[in-house]
Design a protein around this motif. Structure first.
Motif, short mmCIF file in Angstrom:
data_model
loop_
_atom_site.label_atom_id
_atom_site.label_comp_id
_atom_site.label_asym_id
_atom_site.label_seq_id
_atom_site.Cartn_x
_atom_site.Cartn_y
_atom_site.Cartn_z
N ARG A 100 8.16 5.29 8.62
CA ARG A 100 7.51 6.57 8.33
C ARG A 100 7.90 7.16 6.98
N SER A 101 8.54 6.37 6.13
CA SER A 101 8.87 6.89 4.81
C SER A 101 7.60 6.94 3.96
N GLU A 102 7.55 7.88 3.05
CA GLU A 102 6.32 8.07 2.28
C GLU A 102 6.16 7.03 1.18
N THR A 103 4.93 6.58 1.03
CA THR A 103 4.57 5.64 -0.01
C THR A 103 3.31 6.14 -0.69
N ALA A 104 3.01 5.58 -1.84
CA ALA A 104 1.78 5.92 -2.55
C ALA A 104 0.71 4.89 -2.17
N ASP A 105 -0.42 5.37 -1.70
CA ASP A 105 -1.53 4.49 -1.36
C ASP A 105 -2.69 4.81 -2.30
N HIS A 106 -3.23 3.77 -2.90
CA HIS A 106 -4.37 3.94 -3.80
C HIS A 106 -5.65 3.84 -2.98
N VAL A 146 -8.40 -4.34 -6.98
CA VAL A 146 -9.83 -4.39 -7.29
C VAL A 146 -10.20 -3.38 -8.38
N GLY A 147 -9.21 -3.01 -9.18
CA GLY A 147 -9.48 -2.15 -10.33
C GLY A 147 -9.21 -0.68 -10.12
N GLY A 148 -8.55 -0.30 -9.02
CA GLY A 148 -8.22 1.10 -8.79
C GLY A 148 -7.17 1.59 -9.77
N TYR A 189 -6.60 8.04 -7.95
CA TYR A 189 -6.88 8.25 -6.53
C TYR A 189 -5.70 7.82 -5.67
N VAL A 190 -4.58 8.52 -5.82
CA VAL A 190 -3.37 8.20 -5.07
C VAL A 190 -3.18 9.26 -3.98
N VAL A 191 -2.89 8.78 -2.77
CA VAL A 191 -2.56 9.67 -1.66
C VAL A 191 -1.20 9.24 -1.12
N ALA A 192 -0.57 10.13 -0.36
CA ALA A 192 0.70 9.79 0.27
C ALA A 192 0.40 9.25 1.67
N ALA A 193 0.95 8.10 1.96
CA ALA A 193 0.75 7.48 3.27
C ALA A 193 2.08 6.98 3.78
N CYS A 194 2.23 6.95 5.10
CA CYS A 194 3.46 6.38 5.65
C CYS A 194 3.46 4.88 5.39
N ARG A 195 4.62 4.32 5.35
CA ARG A 195 4.77 2.89 5.04
C ARG A 195 3.98 2.03 6.02
N GLU A 196 3.97 2.41 7.29
CA GLU A 196 3.26 1.63 8.30
C GLU A 196 1.76 1.55 8.00
N CYS A 197 1.14 2.67 7.69
CA CYS A 197 -0.29 2.68 7.38
C CYS A 197 -0.58 1.96 6.06
N ASN A 198 0.27 2.19 5.06
CA ASN A 198 0.05 1.57 3.76
C ASN A 198 0.14 0.05 3.87
N PHE A 199 1.11 -0.45 4.60
CA PHE A 199 1.24 -1.90 4.76
C PHE A 199 0.12 -2.47 5.62
N ALA A 200 -0.30 -1.71 6.63
CA ALA A 200 -1.40 -2.18 7.48
C ALA A 200 -2.70 -2.27 6.68
N ARG A 201 -2.90 -1.33 5.78
CA ARG A 201 -4.12 -1.36 4.97
C ARG A 201 -4.07 -2.47 3.94
N ALA A 202 -2.92 -2.65 3.32
CA ALA A 202 -2.74 -3.64 2.25
C ALA A 202 -3.79 -3.38 1.16
N ASP A 203 -4.64 -4.37 0.86
CA ASP A 203 -5.65 -4.17 -0.18
C ASP A 203 -7.07 -4.19 0.39
N GLN A 204 -7.19 -3.74 1.64
CA GLN A 204 -8.52 -3.68 2.25
C GLN A 204 -9.38 -2.66 1.51
N PRO A 205 -10.67 -2.94 1.40
CA PRO A 205 -11.56 -1.94 0.80
C PRO A 205 -11.53 -0.66 1.62
N LEU A 206 -11.78 0.45 0.98
CA LEU A 206 -11.69 1.76 1.63
C LEU A 206 -12.61 1.86 2.84
N ASP A 207 -13.85 1.39 2.72
CA ASP A 207 -14.78 1.51 3.85
C ASP A 207 -14.31 0.70 5.06
N THR A 208 -13.76 -0.47 4.83
CA THR A 208 -13.24 -1.30 5.93
C THR A 208 -12.06 -0.61 6.60
#
Length: 133
Positions: free
Chosen positions: A37-43, A49-51, A55-74
């Motif tokens: 649950r530590s805070e990370t920067a999520d693009h 893909v050129g971000g 467009y940086v938001v704060a996300a918990c490490r769990e969500c940021n790692f789960a998202r990885a480099d998935q497109p935003l809509d996915t």
């Protein structure tokens, strides 16, 4: 790799989000004691893909790692189901309005509010099993 600009943007986003994860809305730990649950920067638009740091938001490490480099809509479509499982389905509306505030538009086909079209397999008509006269 974290740049000075990304760290500053993460801190601003974390403060703006009341130290809650952009995606799952759980409180984030400032220290690394609670690693998941530590805070990370999520693009929002992945750097792969050129971000940019715009467009940086704060996300918990769990969500940021789960998202990885998935497109935003996915990812938005996937996080909707994660929120439902966690008992917080109304947070998807908050996420969508925050994304819109950044000026990012999601394709309608990827909208998490409308289920994706599922192609069903057509079944052959049932065979006539009555005996011939």
């Amino acid at each position: 790799m974290s740049t000075v600009k990304t760290r500053k943007n993460r801190r601003r986003a974390s403060k703006r989000q009341d130290r809650r994860c952009f995606w799952c809305d759980t409180p984030m730990a400032k220290s690394h004691l609670l690693v998941s649950r530590s805070e990370t920067a999520d693009h929002l638009i992945p750097r792969s893909v050129g971000g940019s740091d715009k467009y940086v938001v704060a996300a918990c490490r769990e969500c940021n790692f789960a998202r990885a480099d998935q497109p935003l809509d996915t990812w938005v479509f996937r996080i909707k189901f994660r929120l439902e499982m966690a008992g917080n389905p109304q947070h998807i509306d908050v996420i969508l309005s925050r994304i819109a505030n950044y000026g990012i538009r999601l394709p309608m086909s990827a909208s998490p509010l409308s289920a994706p079209a599922v192609k069903t397999a057509e079944r052959p008509p049932p065979k006539d099993t009555t005996p011939a006269p």
